[in-house]
Design a protein around this motif. Structure first.
Motif, PDB file in Angstrom:
ATOM      1  N   GLU A 129       0.489  -1.042  -0.088  1.00  0.00           N
ATOM      2  CA  GLU A 129       0.213  -0.051  -0.105  1.00  0.00           C
ATOM      3  C   GLU A 129       0.768   1.094   0.038  1.00  0.00           C
ATOM      4  N   ASP A 130       1.621   1.225   0.660  1.00  0.00           N
ATOM      5  CA  ASP A 130       2.626   2.376   0.640  1.00  0.00           C
ATOM      6  C   ASP A 130       3.677   2.810  -1.145  1.00  0.00           C
ATOM      7  N   LEU A 131       3.885   1.831  -1.247  1.00  0.00           N
ATOM      8  CA  LEU A 131       4.427   1.607  -2.737  1.00  0.00           C
ATOM      9  C   LEU A 131       3.333   2.368  -3.544  1.00  0.00           C
ATOM     10  N   LEU A 132       2.481   1.936  -3.490  1.00  0.00           N
ATOM     11  CA  LEU A 132       1.095   2.362  -4.404  1.00  0.00           C
ATOM     12  C   LEU A 132       0.631   3.068  -4.174  1.00  0.00           C
ATOM     13  N   ASP A 133       1.113   3.721  -3.002  1.00  0.00           N
ATOM     14  CA  ASP A 133       0.752   5.079  -2.342  1.00  0.00           C
ATOM     15  C   ASP A 133       2.228   6.259  -2.934  1.00  0.00           C
ATOM     16  N   LEU A 134       3.212   5.890  -3.132  1.00  0.00           N
ATOM     17  CA  LEU A 134       4.842   6.708  -3.627  1.00  0.00           C
ATOM     18  C   LEU A 134       4.485   6.686  -5.345  1.00  0.00           C
ATOM     19  N   GLY A 135       3.333   5.956  -6.171  1.00  0.00           N
ATOM     20  CA  GLY A 135       3.423   5.822  -7.610  1.00  0.00           C
ATOM     21  C   GLY A 135       3.602   4.779  -7.946  1.00  0.00           C
ATOM     22  N   PHE A 136       3.792   4.001  -7.610  1.00  0.00           N
ATOM     23  CA  PHE A 136       4.481   2.731  -8.119  1.00  0.00           C
ATOM     24  C   PHE A 136       3.325   2.158  -8.554  1.00  0.00           C
ATOM     25  N   THR A 137       2.577   1.506  -9.390  1.00  0.00           N
ATOM     26  CA  THR A 137       1.661   0.893 -10.598  1.00  0.00           C
ATOM     27  C   THR A 137       1.578  -0.804 -10.809  1.00  0.00           C
ATOM     28  N   HIS A 138       2.373  -0.927 -10.504  1.00  0.00           N
ATOM     29  CA  HIS A 138       2.131  -2.607 -10.078  1.00  0.00           C
ATOM     30  C   HIS A 138       2.839  -3.857  -9.406  1.00  0.00           C
ATOM     31  N   VAL A 139       2.152  -3.111  -8.070  1.00  0.00           N
ATOM     32  CA  VAL A 139       2.686  -3.559  -6.791  1.00  0.00           C
ATOM     33  C   VAL A 139       1.992  -5.380  -6.570  1.00  0.00           C
ATOM     34  N   LEU A 140       2.692  -5.866  -6.949  1.00  0.00           N
ATOM     35  CA  LEU A 140       2.002  -7.226  -6.363  1.00  0.00           C
ATOM     36  C   LEU A 140       2.218  -7.666  -5.366  1.00  0.00           C
ATOM     37  N   ARG A 141       1.027  -8.999  -4.357  1.00  0.00           N
ATOM     38  CA  ARG A 141       1.573  -9.764  -3.857  1.00  0.00           C
ATOM     39  C   ARG A 141       1.404 -10.978  -4.163  1.00  0.00           C
ATOM     40  N   TRP A 142       2.582 -11.749  -2.981  1.00  0.00           N
ATOM     41  CA  TRP A 142       1.492 -13.384  -2.659  1.00  0.00           C
ATOM     42  C   TRP A 142       1.388 -13.488  -1.516  1.00  0.00           C
ATOM     43  N   ALA A 143       0.516 -13.671  -0.997  1.00  0.00           N
ATOM     44  CA  ALA A 143       0.935 -14.313   0.612  1.00  0.00           C
ATOM     45  C   ALA A 143       0.887 -16.273   0.579  1.00  0.00           C
ATOM     46  N   THR A 144       2.260 -16.360   0.213  1.00  0.00           N
ATOM     47  CA  THR A 144       3.691 -17.416  -0.113  1.00  0.00           C
ATOM     48  C   THR A 144       3.693 -18.233   1.764  1.00  0.00           C
ATOM     49  N   THR A 145       2.919 -17.527   2.440  1.00  0.00           N
ATOM     50  CA  THR A 145       2.951 -18.163   4.085  1.00  0.00           C
ATOM     51  C   THR A 145       1.764 -19.233   4.047  1.00  0.00           C
ATOM     52  N   SER A 146       1.271 -19.065   2.879  1.00  0.00           N
ATOM     53  CA  SER A 146       0.238 -20.673   2.980  1.00  0.00           C
ATOM     54  C   SER A 146      -0.367 -20.667   2.111  1.00  0.00           C
ATOM     55  N   LEU A 147      -1.150 -22.234   1.601  1.00  0.00           N
ATOM     56  CA  LEU A 147      -1.472 -22.936   0.482  1.00  0.00           C
ATOM     57  C   LEU A 147      -1.872 -23.199   0.372  1.00  0.00           C
ATOM     58  N   GLY A 148      -3.697 -22.762  -0.434  1.00  0.00           N
ATOM     59  CA  GLY A 148      -4.429 -24.097  -0.412  1.00  0.00           C
ATOM     60  C   GLY A 148      -4.351 -25.419  -0.846  1.00  0.00           C
TER      61      GLY A 148
END
Length: 344
Positions: A139-158
């Motif tokens: 969220e901080d990076l998106l607020d700074l103007g970065f447009t493609h910040v992707l996140r995957w919660a890899t600590t768990s797996l379905g």
């Protein structure tokens, strides 16, 4: 019919028929990627530069042949830290630890400096994984103007399909296509499932994945990649408890589960081997010399979000069902009683 008359008839048919013209320039090029937060990011094509957090992400990009595109990584994904030969040519800025929020300010400052110096643009992808605090960093990076910040919660797996989907998404970002990496992973999964799907319920093998440390601490590895791999192998994960977290218990928990489930195949986390310990050390120090159980030392990337996990999946399946995979007693490093070691 007169040739001139025939020509007029044909022309008339074309004039009376509605014509559809496709404006090829209007077609939207590229592809969309949806991350774990449900955010959809559009890519016109393969990325030119990438910032990656998480060894699995970095190895996936390396396996796709795009390691030269990585311009920034976390400290635990550097060649200096991992000594992984696939990262020997990695030439990127070490952004230090992404764990917690302690270094968030430093990461953001460094990324802005990279933009100012031309080493990165605000539209280049930043891929975040592993740590829960990365949700705040995103969220901080998106607020700074970065447009493609992707996140995957890899600590768990379905499911294991989620892992393949992640590798596919990262590979698409890096190269613009799935390539041979995904096809190879899916081929190994198909190989495993085609064999184990015929195992009847009363013949299913039992498995226990154990987290270990150099100091001798052990826990049951409960949720995550290894649990999903056991599921794909059509085996029973004797230590699984949906009410508990990713790890739980201690050495007594492990011993109790093994006593209740004779014949269980034990899979040791790579941390045991990386600390200089052997399978015989585990057998002597944890199992008091008990030779009734087959023990398998997992490879360093079996339990990671990268293509190498599919290699681990196949080896786990062979350890659980050697006969079904054509592993003869002569080829199997363990004997029929489970004595001996199996190091992959």
């Amino acid at each position: 019919m007169d040739a001139k008359l025939l020509t007029l008839v044909v022309v008339g048919v074309f004039l009376c028929t509605p014509m559809a013209f496709v404006d090829t320039d209007a077609a939207d090029p590229g592809f969309d990627i949806t991350d774990d937060d449900g955010n959809v990011f559009h890519f016109e094509g393969a990325a030119n530069k990438i910032v990656a957090c998480g060894l699995g992400t970095v190895l996936t990009i390396a396996d796709a042949g795009a390691i030269s595109k990585i311009v920034g990584v976390d400290k635990y994904s550097t060649y200096e830290y991992t000594k992984n030969e696939k990262l020997k040519d990695l030439d990127s800025i070490d952004l230090k630890s992404f764990y917690g929020e302690t270094n968030h300010s430093g990461i953001k400052t460094e990324l802005i400096n990279m933009v100012d110096s031309g080493k990165l643009s605000l539209d280049d992808p930043i891929i975040l994984t592993t740590y829960e605090a990365n949700k705040i960093l995103k969220e901080d990076l998106l607020d700074l103007g970065f447009t493609h910040v992707l996140r995957w919660a890899t600590t768990s797996l379905g499911s294991y399909d989620d892992l393949i989907s992640f590798v596919k998404n990262v590979t698409m970002i890096a190269t613009g296509e799935e390539g041979t990496t995904i096809r190879d992973m899916e081929s190994k999964v198909d190989q495993v499932t085609s064999v184990v799907s015929n195992i009847p319920e009363d013949k299913m093998s039992k498995a226990l994945t154990v987290w270990c440390s150099a100091s001798g601490d052990v826990k049951v590895t409960n949720k995550g990649i290894s649990h999903s791999m056991i599921g794909v192998c059509n085996a029973t994960h004797v230590g699984y408890d949906d009410s508990k977290g990713s790890y739980y218990g201690d050495v007594n928990t492990v011993i109790s589960l093994l006593e209740e489930n004779p014949g269980t195949v034990i899979f040791l986390s790579d941390k045991w081997a990386s600390s200089g310990k052997t399978i015989e050390d585990f057998r002597n120090e944890i199992l008091a010399g008990n030779t009734d159980f087959k023990i398998v030392q997992m490879g360093p990337q079996w339990n990671n979000y990268c293509p190498e996990s599919a290699d681990g999946l196949l080896e786990m399946a062979k350890a659980l069902y050697p006969e079904e995979f054509g592993v003869t007693p002569e080829d199997d490093p363990t004997n029929s009683n489970g004595n001996g070691n199996m190091t992959m």
